[in-house]
Design a protein around this motif. Structure first.
Motif, short mmCIF file in Angstrom:
data_model
loop_
_atom_site.label_atom_id
_atom_site.label_comp_id
_atom_site.label_asym_id
_atom_site.label_seq_id
_atom_site.Cartn_x
_atom_site.Cartn_y
_atom_site.Cartn_z
N LYS A 191 -8.97 -7.34 -0.24
CA LYS A 191 -9.83 -6.05 -1.09
C LYS A 191 -9.45 -4.95 -0.35
N ASN A 192 -8.86 -4.76 0.50
CA ASN A 192 -8.52 -3.61 1.29
C ASN A 192 -7.24 -3.47 0.88
N ILE A 193 -5.82 -4.06 0.64
CA ILE A 193 -4.64 -4.63 0.12
C ILE A 193 -4.97 -4.29 -2.14
N GLY A 194 -6.04 -4.99 -2.08
CA GLY A 194 -6.31 -4.78 -3.23
C GLY A 194 -6.21 -3.55 -4.45
N MET A 195 -7.47 -3.75 -3.56
CA MET A 195 -8.57 -2.83 -4.39
C MET A 195 -7.82 -1.13 -3.77
N GLY A 196 -7.22 -0.99 -2.17
CA GLY A 196 -7.19 -0.01 -1.33
C GLY A 196 -6.14 0.72 -2.24
N CYS A 197 -4.72 -0.15 -2.12
CA CYS A 197 -3.74 0.46 -2.58
C CYS A 197 -3.66 0.60 -3.49
N GLY A 198 -4.09 0.51 -4.67
CA GLY A 198 -4.28 0.66 -6.12
C GLY A 198 -4.41 2.28 -6.01
N SER A 199 -3.79 3.38 -7.36
CA SER A 199 -3.92 4.76 -7.56
C SER A 199 -4.43 4.48 -8.24
N ARG A 200 -5.62 5.80 -8.56
CA ARG A 200 -6.70 6.29 -9.41
C ARG A 200 -6.51 5.37 -10.95
N ALA A 201 -5.21 4.94 -11.31
CA ALA A 201 -5.21 4.34 -12.53
C ALA A 201 -5.59 2.80 -11.90
N ARG A 226 -10.20 -11.32 -9.59
CA ARG A 226 -9.18 -12.04 -9.71
C ARG A 226 -7.73 -11.16 -10.24
N ARG A 227 -8.46 -9.12 -10.23
CA ARG A 227 -7.49 -8.19 -10.63
C ARG A 227 -6.82 -8.12 -9.35
N MET A 228 -8.05 -8.10 -8.56
CA MET A 228 -8.90 -7.62 -6.81
C MET A 228 -6.98 -8.49 -6.59
N ALA A 229 -6.88 -10.20 -6.19
CA ALA A 229 -6.19 -10.29 -5.34
C ALA A 229 -4.80 -10.59 -6.25
N GLU A 230 -4.33 -9.99 -7.61
CA GLU A 230 -3.72 -10.09 -8.46
C GLU A 230 -2.80 -8.20 -7.79
N TYR A 231 -3.07 -7.40 -7.96
CA TYR A 231 -3.24 -5.95 -7.47
C TYR A 231 -2.28 -6.77 -6.04
#
Length: 376
Positions: free
Chosen positions: A170-180, A257-262
């Protein structure tokens, strides 16, 4: 099945012996940080600076310990996180930096610069292909994160009201996603625009590539063409007045699943190391402007080259621990009629679910759930 090593040390210290930051330094050395060839390379250290009002986020001392090791090995570290999709104290780089400073993260305390990964308004991102992605073909990741040569994550392992727990993925996938990018993970829908908050400035209009935004000249307000809007979230970062909002309506399994892919998009093919501290295990995310009493004891510090193995080791340790009295978890377990599941995170927040994240992460090749715990 192939296993990976996860290194562990507890929070015990001896009088006049090593402090916890020193134990963390020894942990990352044992986990192989020196093998990453850091000499002259930019090293992104991804962490959460904590929302204002929350005091369960990791202390800056831990970040400083990592920074010191990276610098000793010749690397050029910087602390980073990306802006949030929701209004708060971290939705643009100026407020995000002020929040970090107020929570104790400054270039002086950290020993290195602090960069907000997706820029001033959360729109400075790059589209990164997701190899094997089933839900996301190209993840929107903060540019500074992807510009780094080496990636290190420093995670506060705690509960989460949707994903069960917030760990390395979560720290990587969600955290590194931009606002979009965060919008893409959280939302299945399209934006709503609050007419009272909209100033009619049209700053969002150039961000829409699909004709999904329509300006009402008479009312001087922006609107959404639901037939043309693709829900990309680009408009979110352009609004300075919090007039644009996306419902966080993605089902937990889709979000996981989206978070894991991010996360896979961020780390694929890069030198990397991941560290998680199971401490102050609050029932909810550090994104909250408050934190509740911890639900579990402080268990220790974990490190691995594999973020999935790291999450599995941390959740296994948590599930084997005893709930703390006076916490949301213990209160739920003592409630008449409450049916415990044997899962501390589900018992703390029954609407949450975490298994689909780890299952999908393994399926797409992010890492392995099989690990050997090496105790220090």
């Amino acid at each position: 099945m192939e296993t990976t090593e996860v290194y562990f040390t507890d929070f015990r210290t001896q009088a006049f012996g090593d402090g916890l930051p020193t134990k963390l330094k020894k942990l990352v050395h044992r986990a192989g940080i020196a093998d990453l060839d850091l000499e002259g390379r930019f090293v992104a250290i991804k962490l959460h600076f904590g929302e204002l009002g929350n005091v369960s986020y990791l202390r800056p001392n831990y970040a400083r310990a990592l920074v010191d090791v990276v610098k000793e090995l010749g690397g050029k570290p910087f602390l980073t996180d990306c802006n949030t999709m929701y209004p708060g104290s971290r939705k643009n780089a100026l407020e995000h930096l002020e929040c970090a400073w107020e929570n104790g993260f400054t270039p002086l305390t950290a020993g290195c610069p602090i960069l907000i990964g997706d820029g001033l308004k959360g729109t400075d991102d790059v589209e990164v292909p997701v190899a094997g992605g089933e839900y996301v073909k190209a993840a929107k990741i903060g540019r500074a994160v992807m510009d780094a040569d080496v990636f290190v994550s420093l995670t506060h392992f705690k509960g989460h009201e949707l994903t069960g727990f917030g760990g390395a993925i979560k720290n990587i996938g969600m955290g590194c996603g931009s606002r979009a990018g965060k919008t893409e993970q959280h939302s299945n829908g399209q934006p709503d625009i609050d007419g009272e908050k909209c100033r009619g400035c049209k700053k969002c209009l150039p961000e829409c590539a699909n004709g999904g935004l329509v300006f009402d000249e008479a009312a001087r307000k922006m609107g959404v063409d639901k037939e043309r809007c693709v829900g990309c979230g680009r408009c979110l970062g352009a609004c300075n007045f919090d007039a644009i909002d996306f419902a966080q309506d993605a089902a937990n399994a889709d979000l996981n699943r989206r978070m894991a892919e991010y996360a896979k998009a961020v780390v694929d093919g890069r030198p990397q190391l991941h560290v998680s501290l199971v401490v102050d295990v609050s029932p909810h995310c550090d994104c909250h402007a408050e934190n509740d009493a911890p639900i579990l004891p402080n268990l220790g510090m974990f490190a691995s080259m594999d973020p999935l193995a790291l999450d599995q080791a941390c959740v296994d340790a948590c599930l084997a621990a005893s709930p703390l009295p006076g916490s949301k978890l213990s209160d739920n377990l003592a409630t008449p009629g409450f049916e415990p599941s044997g899962d501390h995170f589900a018992n703390s927040t029954p609407e949450s679910e975490w298994r689909t994240c780890l299952e999908h992460a393994e399926k797409i090749g992010l890492g392995t759930r099989e690990y050997e715990l090496v105790r220090m």
